[in-house]
Design an enzyme around this catalytic site. Structure first.
Site, PDB file in Angstrom:
ATOM      1  N   HIS A  35     -26.015  14.598  33.807  1.00  0.00           N
ATOM      2  CA  HIS A  35     -25.425  14.216  35.101  1.00  0.00           C
ATOM      3  C   HIS A  35     -25.317  12.701  35.192  1.00  0.00           C
ATOM      4  O   HIS A  35     -26.149  11.962  34.660  1.00  0.00           O
ATOM      5  CB  HIS A  35     -26.251  14.782  36.266  1.00  0.00           C
ATOM      6  CG  HIS A  35     -27.615  14.178  36.408  1.00  0.00           C
ATOM      7  ND1 HIS A  35     -27.910  13.231  37.364  1.00  0.00           N
ATOM      8  CD2 HIS A  35     -28.755  14.356  35.704  1.00  0.00           C
ATOM      9  CE1 HIS A  35     -29.177  12.878  37.233  1.00  0.00           C
ATOM     10  NE2 HIS A  35     -29.720  13.539  36.240  1.00  0.00           N
ATOM     11  N   CYS A  63     -28.114   9.457  36.092  1.00  0.00           N
ATOM     12  CA  CYS A  63     -29.400  10.002  35.628  1.00  0.00           C
ATOM     13  C   CYS A  63     -30.443   8.879  35.513  1.00  0.00           C
ATOM     14  O   CYS A  63     -30.224   7.877  34.818  1.00  0.00           O
ATOM     15  CB  CYS A  63     -29.210  10.688  34.279  1.00  0.00           C
ATOM     16  SG  CYS A  63     -30.717  11.439  33.634  1.00  0.00           S
ATOM     17  N   CYS A 120     -31.151  18.444  33.207  1.00  0.00           N
ATOM     18  CA  CYS A 120     -32.119  17.428  33.623  1.00  0.00           C
ATOM     19  C   CYS A 120     -33.022  18.002  34.715  1.00  0.00           C
ATOM     20  O   CYS A 120     -32.614  18.839  35.508  1.00  0.00           O
ATOM     21  CB  CYS A 120     -31.393  16.190  34.134  1.00  0.00           C
ATOM     22  SG  CYS A 120     -32.524  14.829  34.573  1.00  0.00           S
ATOM     23  N   ASP A 136     -33.920  16.516  37.261  1.00  0.00           N
ATOM     24  CA  ASP A 136     -33.519  15.923  38.545  1.00  0.00           C
ATOM     25  C   ASP A 136     -33.328  17.000  39.625  1.00  0.00           C
ATOM     26  O   ASP A 136     -32.615  17.985  39.403  1.00  0.00           O
ATOM     27  CB  ASP A 136     -32.211  15.143  38.326  1.00  0.00           C
ATOM     28  CG  ASP A 136     -31.876  14.232  39.503  1.00  0.00           C
ATOM     29  OD1 ASP A 136     -31.792  14.742  40.646  1.00  0.00           O
ATOM     30  OD2 ASP A 136     -31.709  13.022  39.275  1.00  0.00           O
ATOM     31  N   ARG A 184     -31.597  17.103  42.089  1.00  0.00           N
ATOM     32  CA  ARG A 184     -30.229  17.244  42.607  1.00  0.00           C
ATOM     33  C   ARG A 184     -29.332  18.066  41.683  1.00  0.00           C
ATOM     34  O   ARG A 184     -28.155  18.241  41.977  1.00  0.00           O
ATOM     35  CB  ARG A 184     -29.621  15.852  42.821  1.00  0.00           C
ATOM     36  CG  ARG A 184     -30.373  15.026  43.846  1.00  0.00           C
ATOM     37  CD  ARG A 184     -29.997  13.565  43.754  1.00  0.00           C
ATOM     38  NE  ARG A 184     -30.418  12.972  42.492  1.00  0.00           N
ATOM     39  CZ  ARG A 184     -30.242  11.686  42.171  1.00  0.00           C
ATOM     40  NH1 ARG A 184     -29.644  10.882  43.020  1.00  0.00           N
ATOM     41  NH2 ARG A 184     -30.653  11.217  41.008  1.00  0.00           N
TER      42      ARG A 184
HETATM   43 CO    CO Z   1     -31.356  13.031  35.150  1.00  0.00          CO
END
Ligand code: CO
Length: 208
Positions: free
Chosen positions: A98, A101, A42, A44, A46
Site C-alpha cells: 500500500h 506504508c 501489510c 497496517d 488501514r
Molecule cells: Co504498510
C-alpha cells in the site's frame, strides 16, 4: 468487569447481524474453509484484506507483516504459503502493498528504529536493487515507487519458494499477483506482475 467489553459487544452484534440474514452462515463455515485466495499484505490497520475486496469470512487465507515482506527463511510466512497451496489449494496468491506504508518510509530513512531495522533490511535491499529508477524519480514519488518495487520483489520471492516451485512442477493452476492499495481512496491497482509458471519467473529474472 469484562476487559474490552465494547469489543465483545461489537462481536455479538456482528454475529447476530450475519445470522439474521443467513441463519446457516456459521454452521456451514465451521465445517470447512475453501478459500481461493491467499493474501500477503501489510499489518497496517488501514489495509484489512477481507474488507477492501469486500469478501466475507472463509474467502481469503491471510498472512500480514510489516510492509508485506516475503523472506526466504521466514518459517511463519513459508508455513502459511505451504498450507494455503498444499492443503487449501488456493488458486491465487496476492501480495498487496500500500502507498504511504510506514515500513517503506522507515526503510528509506537513515535513522535508528531499533529491532525493526533488521526486518526493514529486506526493503533496503529492494531499494538497492532499484537504485537507478528511484534516483531518477522525483523525490516526492520515491516512497510510493518503492512500495511498488517492494511488491514486485515479494512476488518474485513467493514464486521462488520451494512450495510454489514444486506446485508448478506438479502442474498446479496457481498464479501469484502483485497489487498496491491506496489508503487515500480505497482503490487497488494491479501492478501487472502476475506469474503462473516457472518460465515466467525465469523471464522476469533475466529481464532484471
Ligand atoms: Co504498510
Amino acid at each position: 468487569m469484562k476487559t474490552l467489553k465494547h469489543l465483545f459487544d461489537r462481536n455479538l452484534a456482528w454475529a447476530n447481524e450475519i445470522k439474521k440474514s443467513d441463519p446457516d452462515f456459521f454452521s456451514q463455515l465451521s465445517k470447512q474453509q475453501a478459500p481461493e485466495y491467499l493474501w500477503i499484505g501489510c499489518s497496517d490497520s488501514r489495509v484489512p484484506a477481507n474488507q477492501i475486496v469486500n469478501l466475507p469470512p472463509g474467502e481469503i487465507f491471510v498472512h500480514r507483516n510489516i510492509a508485506n515482506v516475503v523472506v526466504h527463511t521466514d518459517l511463519n510466512c513459508l508455513s502459511v504459503i505451504h498450507f494455503a497451496v498444499e492443503v487449501l489449494k488456493v488458486k491465487h496468491i496476492i501480495v498487496c502493498g500500500h502507498y504511504g506504508c510506514g515500513g517503506i518510509k522507515a526503510a528509506m530513512e537513515d535513522t535508528d528504529h531499533g529491532l525493526i531495522d533488521n526486518w526493514l533490511r529486506h526493503i533496503k535491499d529492494v531499494s538497492r536493487f532499484n537504485a537507478q529508477a528511484l534516483e531518477e524519480a522525483k523525490p516526492e514519488d520515491r516512497q510510493n515507487l518503492l512500495c511498488e518495487f517492494n511488491v514486485i520483489e515479494q512476488v518474485r520471492n513467493v514464486c521462488s519458494t520451494s512450495v510454489i516451485q514444486s506446485a508448478w512442477k506438479n502442474g498446479a493452476n496457481l498464479s501469484v499477483h502483485g497489487w498496491v492499495y491506496s489508503i487515500e481512496n480505497g482503490i487497488i491497482k494491479d501492478l501487472n506482475t502476475s506469474m503462473s509458471s516457472h518460465e515466467q519467473l525465469l523471464e522476469a529474472n533475466s529481464a532484471h
